[in-house]
Design an enzyme around this catalytic site. Structure first.
Site, mmCIF file in Angstrom:
data_model
loop_
_atom_site.group_PDB
_atom_site.id
_atom_site.type_symbol
_atom_site.label_atom_id
_atom_site.label_comp_id
_atom_site.label_asym_id
_atom_site.label_seq_id
_atom_site.Cartn_x
_atom_site.Cartn_y
_atom_site.Cartn_z
ATOM 1 N N THR A 164 1.050 -1.197 -0.161
ATOM 2 C CA THR A 164 0.204 0.048 -0.021
ATOM 3 C C THR A 164 0.711 1.232 -0.038
ATOM 4 O O THR A 164 1.879 1.295 0.648
ATOM 5 C CB THR A 164 -0.856 0.062 1.356
ATOM 6 O OG1 THR A 164 -1.818 -1.190 1.316
ATOM 7 C CG2 THR A 164 -1.759 1.364 1.393
ATOM 8 N N GLY B 181 -10.657 -3.159 2.968
ATOM 9 C CA GLY B 181 -9.664 -2.906 4.154
ATOM 10 C C GLY B 181 -9.729 -1.594 4.677
ATOM 11 O O GLY B 181 -10.751 -0.963 4.391
ATOM 12 N N THR C 183 -0.736 1.402 6.755
ATOM 13 C CA THR C 183 -0.490 0.084 5.776
ATOM 14 C C THR C 183 -0.393 -0.963 6.788
ATOM 15 O O THR C 183 0.462 -0.917 7.700
ATOM 16 C CB THR C 183 0.875 0.414 4.940
ATOM 17 O OG1 THR C 183 1.256 -0.941 4.259
ATOM 18 C CG2 THR C 183 2.227 0.724 5.616
#
Lengths: 312, 312
Positions: free
Chosen positions: A180, A210, A231
């Site tokens: 990410t 997410g 992340t």
């Protein structure tokens, strides 16, 4: 003159012994390009929000990160991308989830923030809205890289084995490589902004969302405290509302960004979650903690010299 | 013996002068039925989480509320439902967004929490996952009520007029009637739980997701502070991470639930947002503030007598 940009390209099992010099150089060059893009905005007095978008676009366009081109594949062999963005000055926010046709999901999040009355759009509607507002579209195979495709095949083989042994679907790959991307910026006017963009989890299914597109979990910015991008294993970051929790520890408990970020990361770890955070406050103090082997990260300030790091 | 259940059936422009005695009696009866369902769980020592689910199911099954049967229609004439659930003991959470085939979206959220490794699933994937885990499915026309269908037609006419005068799409209806449902409970073991369920906004489009399925925004529960469910203009609740913000004001600033909830509602109002909150702490103290004309609400405790209210 005080301004700063801090970025990440994902935390995970980034082992030095498995990294080639060529690969490391490529990652560092991509991080530097992202830093310079944001620096270009900040150095001439531009807004933190624009710097965040500029740096994230560079990482989305790079095949190295799990965002934009190079995103991981879902169980169905598709790329479904999420992004979010927040302006610490106004608390304005925008997010898109399950994007399949935008070149830059972070631009989609920006359009939701500025051109709609909504904060979060998902699926085909999000693609359609952003396209109607002029966002650049791509064909779904634009995102594809062979490395990510191979990762999906391996993840599916592993899953098949695991599912034989359990009744739970195992689509949360605990494989520790995330990728990410995110950015936080402080501009010369003292405004903060944060953004995050991701392809999610390899082999994800059932429309899993997410933390990255969730304001409060993966992204938060408030001029009164700090700007945060997360992340890692998103589920744990959602449960502790990680980005907002860092912000309130700074705001209400007067913790330093270092202590606030570490406290939240420890809480994520207590639930078995791994990952990292980048946090920047209104004085330009920043921290980039992670509880994995490595996290692609970097920063740049008024001196204009990009600094990057990968390992501990 | 200390336990409590507090519920809401949405805040909005509920004007006494427009309410008939029959309609008011129907709403009160539905709220009482929801309270008794949760009471049945709590009185015999069952978990707060189960009480929240039981009471929300009753409101989802009632055509009176904008959740489950009776949900509002999207721009495309569909019902797309969102729900979320959180266990204050473990911070386990589950959420579903854009559900189109589950009788009870709150059951979908519970299955995501307990049968998957994820927190949030959206769209067809969420429907498919819940169905694969045994959730009761319905045909999409199950949700339809004529009143909601008429609301969509009126909203579209209004929108058409507005869009002629502006470039922004106006799919955030500021029409002040919401009808999201929610519940917070404290069980005899001292555990807290919270849940929220909604059909979203009349005439919503582009895959708009509001605060109800977002952990931190519409729903939050933490045994160390309180359980919260929100209703109102979701975008503002997302930006201030309303439910989590109430929780941290109680936890870190040691505010009473009354002051914490009012502080957050005032912040929502400062952004031009309206709505309400229900908040319950681990001592059984609760508050149900709203900044609209009314909010359908009720509570029940060990005495077993449901109390309901609609107006100020």
């Amino acid at each position: 003159m005080k301004f700063r940009l801090v970025i990440h390209g994902g935390a995970g099992a980034i082992k030095k012994e498995k990294m080639t010099p060529e690969k490391e150089a490529a990652y560092r060059a991509a991080l530097e390009a992202a830093l310079r893009a944001g620096y270009g905005v900040l150095a001439k007095g531009g807004p933190a929000l624009d710097a965040v978008i500029a740096s994230i676009k560079v990482m989305e366009d790079s095949p190295l990160f799990n965002a934009g081109k190079g995103a991981v594949f879902s169980h169905d062999g598709k790329n479904e991308l999420d992004a979010s963005l927040m302006d610490g000055r106004t608390l304005a926010a925008g997010a898109v989830a399950e994007i399949t046709t935008l070149k830059n999901p972070i631009v989609g999040a920006h359009l939701v923030m500025t051109k709609s009355k909504h904060v979060m759009l998902a699926g085909k509607g999000a693609d359609d809205f952003a396209a109607s507002q002029g966002a650049e579209t791509v064909s779904p195979d634009y995102y594809r890289t062979e490395e990510r495709w191979e990762e999906l095949q391996k993840a599916k083989e592993k899953e098949e084995k695991e599912e034989k042994e359990s009744n739970k679907h195992s689509s949360l790959q605990l494989e520790e490589k995330f990728g990410t991307v995110g950015a936080v910026a402080l501009d010369q006017q003292g405004n903060l902004a944060a953004g995050t963009s991701t392809g999610g989890l390899t082999n994800k299914r059932f429309g899993r969302i997410g933390d990255s597109p969730i304001i409060g979990a993966g992204t938060y910015a408030d001029n009164e405290s700090c700007a945060v991008s997360a992340t890692g294993q998103g589920e744990m970051f959602i449960r502790v509302v990680a980005a907002h929790e860092v912000s309130v520890l700074v705001k209400y408990r007067k913790l330093s960004v270092e202590l606030a970020a570490q406290t939240v990361l420890d809480k994520v770890r207590a639930f078995g979650g791994s990952g990292g955070l980048i946090v920047l406050d209104h004085d330009g103090h920043f921290t980039t903690p992670f509880n994995t082997d490595g996290m692609y990260r970097g920063t740049i300030g008024p001196e204009g010299k990009p600094e990057t790091a990968i390992y501990r």
